[in-house]
Design a protein around this motif. Structure first.
Motif, PDB file in Angstrom:
ATOM      1  N   ALA A   1       1.873  -6.394  -6.898  1.00 23.09           N
ATOM      2  CA  ALA A   1       2.241  -5.063  -7.380  1.00 23.09           C
ATOM      3  C   ALA A   1       1.096  -4.077  -7.163  1.00 23.09           C
ATOM      4  CB  ALA A   1       2.620  -5.132  -8.856  1.00 23.09           C
ATOM      5  N   ALA A   2      -0.128  -4.555  -7.382  1.00 21.90           N
ATOM      6  CA  ALA A   2      -1.296  -3.687  -7.159  1.00 21.90           C
ATOM      7  C   ALA A   2      -1.395  -3.280  -5.693  1.00 21.90           C
ATOM      8  CB  ALA A   2      -2.568  -4.410  -7.607  1.00 21.90           C
ATOM      9  N   ARG A   3      -1.157  -4.237  -4.774  1.00 16.71           N
ATOM     10  CA  ARG A   3      -1.239  -3.917  -3.344  1.00 16.71           C
ATOM     11  C   ARG A   3      -0.163  -2.907  -2.948  1.00 16.71           C
ATOM     12  NH1 ARG A   3      -2.259  -9.494  -3.156  1.00 16.71           N
ATOM     13  NH2 ARG A   3      -0.138  -9.998  -2.469  1.00 16.71           N
ATOM     14  N   ARG A   4       0.997  -2.993  -3.575  1.00 16.25           N
ATOM     15  CA  ARG A   4       2.061  -2.027  -3.288  1.00 16.25           C
ATOM     16  C   ARG A   4       1.644  -0.603  -3.676  1.00 16.25           C
ATOM     17  NH1 ARG A   4       7.044  -3.589  -1.904  1.00 16.25           N
ATOM     18  NH2 ARG A   4       7.785  -5.718  -2.288  1.00 16.25           N
ATOM     19  N   CYS A   5       0.772  -0.518  -4.683  1.00 11.42           N
ATOM     20  CA  CYS A   5       0.360   0.804  -5.183  1.00 11.42           C
ATOM     21  C   CYS A   5      -0.760   1.437  -4.359  1.00 11.42           C
ATOM     22  CB  CYS A   5      -0.094   0.689  -6.639  1.00 11.42           C
ATOM     23  SG  CYS A   5       1.228   0.251  -7.782  1.00 11.42           S
ATOM     24  N   THR A   6      -1.366   0.633  -3.499  1.00 10.81           N
ATOM     25  CA  THR A   6      -2.463   1.148  -2.676  1.00 10.81           C
ATOM     26  C   THR A   6      -1.995   2.363  -1.878  1.00 10.81           C
ATOM     27  OG1 THR A   6      -3.342  -1.087  -2.489  1.00 10.81           O
ATOM     28  CG2 THR A   6      -4.154   0.535  -0.909  1.00 10.81           C
TER      29      THR A   6
END
Length: 680
Positions: A263-268
């Motif tokens: 989920a964090a990588r999607r927010c990059t």
């Protein structure tokens, strides 16, 4: 409009047009379904294999839909039955009844959005975030080949339905070209909205008389509060014995550190880097705290867990605030950004909601009144350890009672609905009040609390029997002389018994085992002892194995749980079904253990209500593999002597078809030899 012919007349017309013959059980069931629809009284119907239950509920459903203009929803558990209804039964039935009904009935199939290819995603330059364990050359190469196939398929398919792609692709490949309802941009914002496969399916279903769906989508429609299915006033649930498990599966959440990192990588590039770092930090903290804890059910939040869950919750909330939906635009670059933002929001929402669910799960001090069961799961996939927190509802009865039975007339049917001779065992798990007032009835030993409006909930039950003469067609053999099964795998005496039975049957055997370890051990041992072939689940796809088994009468097929319900082989290729033991749930199953304890806390018999009922359903499904046509003959051999010696044995046997019973191995061997000689 003119009065339509009565259901018995319509059924007779349909049966004649389809080249069948009238069956008493089918007529009885169709009449009962019609009565339930008219009186708005829920109905549970047990209809044995060969009854023709699909026609028995489709004919009154079509009549109701055409007469009132209201849609009927038919829900199934398996893709195979969905395909049978949509590709075979409904087209033929619609044509056969078009004259007496005044028009051809319309029907459609509807699945969850992620079952349809997403045109925006497949045309997007933003790839799906791969899972961590995919970073090896072979996996990435296979993924690439499958995605390439999907890119080629998009120009050929008219429906975008995953089930029409043959051969299929892995879940990871399909995720590259599909979206969940949460990830969808919406028809008005998506540049492909007018051509969207999922939207076309929904639009078609809105115009249909009968919509065929699955238990999972039915659950999503109920749980989400968002209308997924078209307006309807009647629901028919086929394979109803699986309803509770399928709804439970949809309502189960999972919180893993890998999911937080993804989920964090999607927010990059979509939000401030500091918020992404907070999410990554929360993922690391969650990984560390889970690594220190044993895989087990939680009675409370372990020390040190609550602060980390709060960290995950707050990091997800901050990211969600930063990702607040932006207004739609028409330029492709902006659309791709909006799609990436929507997918990131869906992932963040799931993380946040799961963290909140875990933090509040133990607010209720009484475990029997808690909404959720929480446990730490530890699995290994391709050598990579994965630890996650799982959350499942203790009961789905309340949900089904309010969101399903409270909104439509429901007909539930299956070949297996009576447990221990009563419908009540399943009824209470559906949220319906028990019919029996006999408190000594084991099926009432669940301690279940009747709904507050139990006096207003009307439902009836009916067993229309089976066209099979079980007592003359099949033998139930319980190997009473064998030792009770232990924990150390199959005892030598079990292998000797299996060998003797298969040799007498000349192959023709379906072996159903309680674990894959037992199935593989039996396969390895019997391949050395037998002159006939033995296939084992996992050697090939299940469909391919079943075809090989059906095509060669001398072949035996061994497997585990999924074969208990998925094998339909009529004829001489299957004369013997062997079950190695009573399929009780694992004693360390966290959800069933919690349900058992909740029953006991209300004064019920947890073992009978949960473990025995679970075993009874599977036993009925497993033994039901033997007779698939009126000409079939054979033996069901249960090697677990407890079925004959334990106090609960009679209750379990009462859940099985009425085969002729014996515990004499000599009688069984002679019977199998006679069948083999007659089949040659």
């Amino acid at each position: 409009m003119p009065e339509l012919p009565a259901v018995p007349e319509l059924l007779a017309t349909a049966v004649q047009a389809l080249g069948g013959k009238e069956r008493v059980g089918q007529v009885t069931m169709a009449t009962a379904v019609d009565h339930a629809i008219d009186t708005k009284e829920h109905l549970a119907v047990q209809a044995g294999t060969g009854t023709g239950k699909s026609l028995a509920y489709l004919v009154p459903s079509l009549r109701h839909a055409v007469r009132t203009g209201r849609t009927v929803v038919v829900s199934t558990a398996t893709i195979a039955l969905q395909r049978q209804l949509v590709d075979r039964d409904l087209p033929r039935l619609s044509e056969a009844l078009s004259k007496p009904l005044g028009r051809a009935a319309k029907f459609a199939i509807l699945k969850g959005r992620n079952n349809y290819l997403c045109l925006n995603k497949i045309n997007s330059v933003v790839p799906e975030e791969p899972e961590a364990e995919l970073f090896d050359a072979f996996a990435i190469s296979r993924l690439g080949r499958e995605v390439q196939r999907l890119n080629e398929w998009v120009s050929d398919t008219e429906t975008g339905d995953r089930d029409e792609l043959v051969p299929g692709v892995t879940d990871r490949a399909w995720k590259q070209v599909s979206v969940s309802s949460r990830e969808c941009l919406g028809k008005s914002r998506c540049p492909f909205g007018q051509d969207c496969f999922a939207e076309k399916a929904r639009a078609e279903s809105a115009q249909a008389d009968v919509v065929v769906t699955n238990h999972a989508l039915l659950a999503i429609d109920a749980i989400s509060g968002i209308q997924v299915l078209p307006e309807h006033d009647v629901v028919v649930i086929d394979e109803a014995h699986e309803l509770v498990d399928r709804v439970t599966g949809v309502a189960t959440a999972d919180l893993a550190s890998s999911a937080i990192s993804a989920a964090a990588r999607r927010c990059t590039k979509l939000i401030d880097e500091r918020e992404v770092d907070r999410l990554e930090g929360a993922a690391e903290a969650w990984h560390d705290v889970l690594a220190e804890l044993p895989a087990a059910r939680w009675e409370r939040l372990p020390d040190g867990v609550a602060p980390v869950l709060a960290l995950v919750r707050d990091a997800a909330w901050n990211a969600r605030t930063a990702l607040a939906p932006q207004g739609g635009t028409t330029q492709q670059g902006d659309v791709e950004t909006a799609a990436a933002r929507t997918q990131a929001l869906a992932a963040i929402d799931e993380i946040h909601d799961s963290a909140v669910r875990a933090l509040t799960a133990f607010d209720e001090p009484d475990p029997a009144k808690r909404h959720d069961v929480i446990w730490l799961s530890a699995e290994e996939m391709r050598g990579v350890a994965r630890r996650s927190l799982r959350m499942a509802p203790l009961s789905v009865g309340g949900l089904l009672r309010s969101r399903l039975f409270g909104t439509a007339t429901v007909v539930l049917t299956s070949a297996t609905l009576q447990i221990g001779g009563s419908f009540d065992g399943l009824a209470v798990t559906w949220g319906l009040p028990a019919q029996s007032s006999n408190q000594s009835d084991p099926s009432l030993a669940n301690g279940a609390q009747a709904p507050a409006d139990a006096d207003k909930v009307r439902w009836s039950s009916l067993d229309v029997g089976s066209p099979f003469d079980h007592a003359k067609s099949g033998i139930l053999y319980v190997a009473k002389h064998l030792p009770a099964p232990g924990r150390d795998g199959l005892a030598p005496a079990y292998l000797d018994e299996i060998e003797r039975l298969i040799k007498a049957a000349g192959g023709r055997t379906l072996g159903l085992f309680s674990s894959m370890r037992a199935a593989k051990a039996a396969t390895e041992a019997l391949r050395e002892r037998l002159d006939t072939p033995v296939l084992c689940q996992g050697d090939d796809s299940t469909g391919a194995l079943v075809r090989k088994f059906a095509d060669d009468p001398e072949t035996s097929l061994f497997g585990t749980l999924s074969l208990w319900q998925g094998v339909d082989v009529p004829g001489p290729s299957l004369s013997l079904v062997i079950l190695d033991r009573i399929p009780f749930p694992r004693p360390d199953d966290p959800l069933l253990t919690a349900r058992q304890r909740a029953v006991e806390s209300r004064g019920g018999n947890g073992f009978m209500a949960i473990a025995a009922n679970h075993a009874a359903l599977l036993l009925a499904q497993g033994t039901g593999r033997l007779l698939r046509s009126v000409d079939d003959r054979g033996v069901v051999a249960i090697l677990d002597s407890r079925l004959a010696t334990a106090r609960y044995g009679g209750y379990l046997r009462a859940s099985l078809p009425p085969y002729w019973e014996t515990s004499n191995p000599e009688v069984v061997v002679k019977a199998l030899k006679r069948l083999t000689e007659n089949a040659v």
